[in-house]
Write an enzyme that holds these catalytic residues in place. Structure first.
Site, PDB file in Angstrom:
ATOM      1  CB  SER A 104      -1.138   0.076   1.193  1.00  0.00           C
ATOM      2  OG  SER A 104      -1.773   0.969   1.160  1.00  0.00           O
ATOM      3  CG  ASP A 250      -2.962  -0.608  -2.323  1.00  0.00           C
ATOM      4  OD1 ASP A 250      -3.013   0.547  -1.906  1.00  0.00           O
ATOM      5  OD2 ASP A 250      -3.694  -1.403  -1.753  1.00  0.00           O
TER       6      ASP A 250
END
Length: 455
Positions: A104, A250
């Site tokens: 992420s 992401d």
């Protein structure tokens, strides 16, 4: 030395530094353990779909994971590069379990794995992740090699299918022309935005940091930190844009900036999207976590919906979505969940709702958004503490005369509509404070009163 997987396999996902905590050997063991656990839980669909973000370590980790899965006799559909919500689209539309390789918004030296069952249902600590961790740990300790791969490997491009599906949910063909600055932060938005928004004739996209680069040379891909929005805010004003969008690494979270360069709070975006979903599905349930603005449940009720309040964290939101059949859910952290998207989170779909609402209105975004902003929020304020439970008890006693609940940490409500929530971090010695009030003065007074006790 065997790596301790308890250090990297947390409540919802796998996340660690490469290669000391997460490497090919670990990824291979997790692939095998995932396949075995799917079989044990009756979740084996014969194939697993995988994708990875732009981090340099992604392809090698995916290759090792894939070897592990195939060694257990399962096939792998390899989607290549993707955002996390593209992987959820794959798991949902193909009805397959999935593995997304991403850390992420974490710094460059990290990578991780988000696992899901078929239909994009989350795999967490209580739903298989603990078994996967223990199995993989045993494999690493024994040093046994991965069996030769008997499962098949198929490469498949899912980007256009993902884009088409989103456009079915939120058509943008009839909106007025809009200029949109998009900051991808060198993350996966640079891959998905051209495919999804770049094809809409009414949109002029001004790209910022679309080059995929897992070293994040321009700024951290974490739009929750105000410092990472500065470039976008400046560009929106310079280009005379109608709005700005910022995606995390992401690309499953999306932040919105208005034409003045001001951030539109995720609570306001939640309320805006909720009204649009309630127009399509009257009387539906809308999920919001307990630190979104009080405006969210108020607006949901005003539009005939049923608001349901949950703890903070995607596993709680997704569980409540499943329990209630909710049409939509929103979090203060800019995660947005849609029943039409297998109850999974997708920042892109939320962004498309904002674009559609703005494109169907003659108002600027600041005016459109103002009707969803009713209170003044502190934002999340972290305090390092030695004993979180002792400090919570002190605050609880201090506000003993007020209405309280302990759904997640401590929430205190006041007669004037102000509230505060103080909750411990799951991973660090921190207390997280969120406060909201009808005026900035009242919010500041409440915030400072709590911090005086905590600090």
């Amino acid at each position: 030395m065997t790596i301790d997987l308890a250090q990297i396999i947390k409540a919802y996902d796998v996340r660690g530094t490469v290669p000391d905590q997460l490497n090919a050997e670990v990824a291979g063991a997790i692939g095998r353990a995932f396949a075995q656990t799917l079989r044990e839980l009756g979740e084996d669909k014969g194939s697993i779909v995988v994708a990875h973000d732009m981090r340099e370590s992604g392809p090698a980790l995916v290759a090792a994971f894939t070897d592990g899965v195939r060694g257990e006799g399962m096939d792998v559909v390899h989607a290549g590069l993707g955002s996390t919500d593209l992987l959820y689209y794959a798991a949902g539309s193909m009805d397959l379990p999935g593995a997304m390789f991403t850390a992420s918004h974490n710094p460059a030296q990290y990578n991780g794995i988000k696992l899901c069952f078929a239909g994009a249902r989350p795999v967490g600590q209580d739903s298989g992740l603990a078994q996967i961790r223990d199995r993989a740990q045993a494999m690493l300790a024994s040093g046994e090699p991965i069996p030769p791969g008997i499962g098949r490997l198929e490469h498949r491009d899912l980007l256009s299918g993902y884009a088409d599906y989103l456009h079915q949910l939120v058509p943008l063909g009839a909106i007025r022309p809009l200029r949109v600055v998009v900051d991808a932060g060198n993350g996966m938005g640079g891959y998905t935005v051209p495919a999804v928004l770049g094809t809409v004739s009414a949109l002029t996209i001004v790209p910022l940091y679309f080059e995929l680069d897992g070293s994040f040379p321009n700024h951290e891909a974490n739009p929750l930190e105000p410092a990472n929005l500065v470039d976008l805010q400046k560009a929106v004003v310079e280009h005379g844009a109608d709005l700005g969008l910022a995606f995390d690494g992401d690309a499953d979270r999306c932040f919105v900036i208005d034409a003045n360069g001001d951030a539109v709070s995720p609570s306001a975006v939640t309320a805006l999207v909720a009204t649009r979903e309630l127009a399509k599905h009257p009387g539906s349930t809308i999920i919001h976590n307990l630190i979104t603005s009080s405006a969210v449940p108020e607006i949901v009720r005003e539009h005939g919906g049923v608001p349901v309040r949950t703890r903070v964290g995607h596993s709680f939101i997704k569980a409540e979505m499943a329990n209630t059949g909710a049409v939509f859910g929103g979090e203060h952290s800019a995660h947005y969940y849609f029943r039409d998207f297998w109850s999974a989170d997708t920042g892109m779909l939320a962004a498309m709702h904002v674009l559609a609402a703005l494109g169907e209105s003659s108002q600027p975004l600041a005016e459109l958004g103002a009707q969803f902003e009713r209170y003044v929020a502190s934002g999340e304020i972290n305090s390092k503490v030695n004993d979180a439970s002792a400090k919570l008890a002190e605050v609880k006693a201090h506000f003993a005369a007020q209405e309280q609940d302990e759904l997640d940490g401590l929430t205190v409500r006041f007669a004037d509509g102000a509230w505060l929530n103080l909750r411990p971090s799951n991973t660090e010695p921190l207390l997280r404070l969120n406060a909201e009030a009808p005026t900035a003065e009242r919010m500041a007074q409440l915030r400072d009163e709590v911090l005086a006790i905590v600090r």
